[in-house]
Motif scaffolding. Structure first.
Motif, mmCIF file in Angstrom:
data_model
loop_
_atom_site.group_PDB
_atom_site.id
_atom_site.type_symbol
_atom_site.label_atom_id
_atom_site.label_comp_id
_atom_site.label_asym_id
_atom_site.label_seq_id
_atom_site.Cartn_x
_atom_site.Cartn_y
_atom_site.Cartn_z
ATOM 1 N N LYS A 3 0.836 -1.200 0.000
ATOM 2 C CA LYS A 3 0.000 0.000 0.000
ATOM 3 C C LYS A 3 0.876 1.257 0.000
ATOM 4 O O LYS A 3 1.856 1.351 0.743
ATOM 5 C CB LYS A 3 -0.904 -0.011 1.230
ATOM 6 N N GLY A 5 2.107 4.735 1.065
ATOM 7 C CA GLY A 5 2.077 5.352 2.386
ATOM 8 C C GLY A 5 2.619 4.448 3.472
ATOM 9 O O GLY A 5 2.837 4.886 4.596
ATOM 10 N N THR A 20 6.068 5.833 -1.778
ATOM 11 C CA THR A 20 5.357 6.968 -2.366
ATOM 12 C C THR A 20 5.023 6.777 -3.834
ATOM 13 O O THR A 20 4.355 7.622 -4.421
ATOM 14 C CB THR A 20 6.174 8.264 -2.223
ATOM 15 N N VAL A 59 0.302 3.555 8.288
ATOM 16 C CA VAL A 59 0.303 3.991 6.897
ATOM 17 C C VAL A 59 -0.061 5.464 6.845
ATOM 18 O O VAL A 59 -0.990 5.912 7.507
ATOM 19 C CB VAL A 59 -0.707 3.162 6.070
ATOM 20 N N GLU A 61 -1.750 8.535 5.319
ATOM 21 C CA GLU A 61 -2.910 8.799 4.465
ATOM 22 C C GLU A 61 -2.907 10.276 4.090
ATOM 23 O O GLU A 61 -2.762 11.135 4.952
ATOM 24 C CB GLU A 61 -4.214 8.459 5.197
ATOM 25 N N ASP A 63 -5.108 13.278 2.071
ATOM 26 C CA ASP A 63 -6.420 13.629 1.540
ATOM 27 C C ASP A 63 -6.241 14.554 0.342
ATOM 28 O O ASP A 63 -5.853 15.714 0.489
ATOM 29 C CB ASP A 63 -7.245 14.314 2.631
#
Length: 77
Positions: A3, A5, A20, A59, A61, A63
């Protein structure tokens, strides 16, 4: 699949950082870009099978609901 992050490290060189970026190639090879947290080194790309994700680091996150996340507009030719 790793994933974006997540915090990961390379099993061979011990290079570590936040994932990234991801590149998927037609040959089936997946690579991930690690950016170190200390900011002293540039990011490096690693094959997926070389990476180990640290489950103890949350992780990151981000926005991007208020925009596309890009710092600059794409160049116009």
């Amino acid at each position: 699949m790793i994933k974006l992050g997540a915090f990961a490290s390379d099993r061979i060189s011990t290079f570590a950082g936040v994932v990234t970026g991801k590149a998927t190639y037609i040959t089936g090879c997946d690579q991930y870009l690690l950016i170190p947290k200390n900011g002293e080194k540039e990011g490096r790309w690693f094959d997926e099978q070389r990476l180990e994700v640290d489950p103890n680091v949350a992780v990151i996150e981000i926005d991007n609901s208020n925009g596309n996340g890009a710092d600059l507009a794409a160049p116009i030719k």
